[in-house]
Design an enzyme around this catalytic site. Structure first.
Site, PDB file in Angstrom:
ATOM      1  CB  SER A  30      -1.545 -11.559  -5.478  1.00  0.00           C
ATOM      2  OG  SER A  30      -1.613 -10.074  -5.567  1.00  0.00           O
ATOM      3  CD  GLU A  75       6.074  -7.842   9.383  1.00  0.00           C
ATOM      4  OE1 GLU A  75       5.730  -6.774   9.730  1.00  0.00           O
ATOM      5  OE2 GLU A  75       5.744  -9.122   9.581  1.00  0.00           O
ATOM      6  CG  HIS A 125       2.540  -8.540  -3.366  1.00  0.00           C
ATOM      7  ND1 HIS A 125       1.313  -9.019  -2.274  1.00  0.00           N
ATOM      8  CD2 HIS A 125       1.966  -8.572  -4.648  1.00  0.00           C
ATOM      9  CE1 HIS A 125       0.334  -9.279  -3.174  1.00  0.00           C
ATOM     10  NE2 HIS A 125       0.519  -9.135  -4.421  1.00  0.00           N
TER      11      HIS A 125
END
Length: 593
Positions: A241, A369, A490
């Site tokens: 991230s 995904e 995430h």
């Protein structure tokens, strides 16, 4: 009160009702407590767990900077290794060094006690007093052997958290999985939020100090890691991230050149819908206003903020969300002005790649995904928000999906056509899935797609692209009713690379009945990929090595053959990841590849 303000108020109220369940999936308002499973289910905050350590005297490593005393830890599979935690890599960024670039710590005046965790960088204080301090520029080194004649590959991990939360501590990103492999792991802190990324656009606060902290840590690694058994000529930088965006920017930054040799970028990229800004003066003004400081000039803002305690600055973080509904983060890299000091980022990232102005290294780049699929449930399962988003789509969508102001209404309409087939949002699986894809693509998917495509065209080194699709027993998003994962969210890929004792129990090598053994296998596979890549600069296993990767045949991505690896219960190779739906973004926000 207009419709937009009503929506914001509803959202803020929802933080205290629906969203705590969602916030198990992301540091949404900078509060780690909301990520803790115990906090989600009982409201009780558990004290961070300390890894079990034998009582033997701690090991000592003599580095060029001085002696460092550590402690012992045991890996997931029972391997004993050395841990050196809380080592200062830069001078404490306090007093006159606040809002300034880091000053490298080149020598220690006495033996460093690195036997315990160092503090995280300032963010909102929590029940239980999670350790924090402004003197937080610390790193951890974990090594199987500091006396090995064979130098081991080094992995440096840059933590996620939107540039305003998380830390590199071992209770958040622990070494217990990777240290079953023959590598040296380094995790680090960097200054967060305003303390790390204040950018007024002038010499008062040019910006990017949090990134410059990371550079300082990489310089420390080059000077000292050989003493811990690591190879300074085989350094892989990795991140998720915000950490992934950092990895890509280090490839572009002239300050980072020569400090690493490979990269792993998970779910993040600095290339998106719009150019990187040249300043964030409005955020400096916001920070100043939150602490009753003047907001008229850069100098007045910085001088006043220097008088505030780090606790005041850290605890003011939640105020940044008072007028925003779906923002993930605010702070970003900026293209720095030339004010006579080294610039971390002197040029737009996409322009740097197209012009070859970057450090080409072998790169693994990925996304999960689902990414932010779970954000859709706050809308589809809440009739008031659902009705309001349907009736005020062109007002709400630009904020929810971080769309540029210019032509935002037209862009919102086009995205509704592409993702929702121009249908109203409903409380149905189909509508939730479509809206979830829009959230995920707008925040993560598009940026990763663009960077992967840029680099596979312009880098002289291979790029391997992947999608993490595995859904195991744990997730950063768990259904509030079933308390089970619903997709690959995430950060979920990090669950199988790092122990995360602050958030969840470790994945054991030998567990009770299925499906836990599959989680164990995923740890084996993910750590094997990282180890192989760190050792060889290629994630594919060498013949006869690592049976857990025997089925892996991962081709590099090519401009004309855009293959990617799907990481699930089995490895499989596919092509053109999500390109069928991402093409609408290229239509709305064209970018030259």
């Amino acid at each position: 009160m207009d419709q937009r303000e009503r929506y914001r108020l509803l959202y803020c109220r929802s933080k205290r009702t629906y969203l705590p369940n969602e916030q198990t999936s992301f540091l949404f308002i900078g509060n780690l407590d909301l990520l803790t499973p115990n906090a989600k289910t009982t409201g009780v905050i558990t004290k961070p767990q300390s890894p079990t350590e034998p009582s033997a005297p701690g090991p000592v490593t003599v580095t060029p900077a001085g002696a460092v005393r550590g402690s012992w830890m045991d890996s997931r599979l029972g391997r004993r290794f050395q841990a050196y935690r809380g080592i200062r890599y830069a001078q404490p960024p306090v007093g006159e060094l606040r809002f300034q670039p880091p000053v490298d710590m080149e020598e220690y005046s006495s033996e460093v006690d690195a036997s315990e965790e160092g503090p995280g960088c300032p963010q909102p204080e929590r029940p239980g007093k999670y350790p924090m301090d402004e003197d937080c520029l610390r790193l951890n080194v974990y090594t199987p052997d500091n006396n090995s004649s064979r130098k081991l590959p080094v992995v440096v991990f840059i933590h996620p958290g939107g540039f305003y939360s998380f830390a590199g501590r071992s209770d958040l990103f622990g070494p217990h999985y990777l240290l079953d492999r023959d590598l040296v792991l380094v995790t680090l802190n960097y200054r967060l939020a305003s303390l790390g990324f204040l950018a007024t656009g002038d010499a008062v606060a040019p910006g990017n100090n949090g990134y410059k902290d990371q550079v300082s840590a990489l310089r420390w690694v080059q000077r000292n890691i050989a003493a811990f058994g690591g190879d300074p000529n085989k350094v892989t930088i990795s991140g998720c991230s915000a950490g992934s965006r950092s990895v890509i920017l280090h490839m572009i930054s002239p300050m980072s050149k020569g400090l690493f040799h490979q990269g792993i970028a998970m779910s993040g990229s600095p290339v998106g819908k719009v150019a990187v800004p040249t300043q964030q003066f409005e955020l400096a003004q916001k920070q100043a206003a939150l602490l009753n400081c003047p907001t008229n000039t850069s100098r007045a803002i910085v001088d006043c903020l220097k008088t505030k305690t780090w606790q005041e600055i850290g605890n003011s973080l939640n105020g940044f969300w008072s007028g925003s509904s779906d923002a993930v983060s605010f702070w970003t890299a900026i293209v720095e002005p030339d004010v006579g000091q080294p610039r971390f980022l002197p040029v737009q990232p996409d322009e740097a790649v197209r012009q070859g102005q970057f450090q080409a290294v072998p790169l693994l780049i990925s996304q999960t995904e689902g990414e932010f699929f779970w954000k859709a449930f706050a809308v589809t399962q809440n009739q008031t928000r659902r009705d309001l988003m349907n009736s005020e789509w062109e007002t709400i969508a630009p904020e929810s999906f971080s769309l540029p102001e210019e032509n935002s209404a037209a862009a919102s309409h086009r995205l509704r056509q592409a993702y929702l087939d121009d249908k109203p949002i409903e409380d149905t699986p189909e509508s939730s899935e479509a809206l979830g894809k829009l959230y995920g693509d707008s925040w993560i998917g598009l940026n990763v797609h663009r960077m992967a495509n840029l680099l596979c065209r312009h880098s002289s080194q291979p790029v391997w692209y992947s999608a993490f699709s595995y859904v195991g027993n744990n997730s950063f998003y768990q259904d509030p009713t079933t308390h089970k994962p619903r997709g690959a969210a995430h950060h979920d890929d990090t669950i199988y690379v790092f122990s995360q004792s602050y958030l969840r129990p470790p994945i054991q090598a030998r567990s009770p009945p299925p499906p836990a053994p599959q989680d164990h296998l995923m740890v084996e596979r993910m750590t094997a990929i990282w180890y192989t890549f760190a050792k060889y600069g290629d994630p594919n296993p060498r013949e006869g090595e690592l049976p857990e990767l025997s089925s892996l045949h991962w081709p590099a991505m090519k401009p004309e053959d855009r293959k990617y690896l799907k990481v699930d219960r089995q490895f499989s190779v596919h092509e053109k990841l999500h390109e069928d739906r991402l093409q609408v973004w290229d239509e709305i926000y064209p970018m030259q590849y």
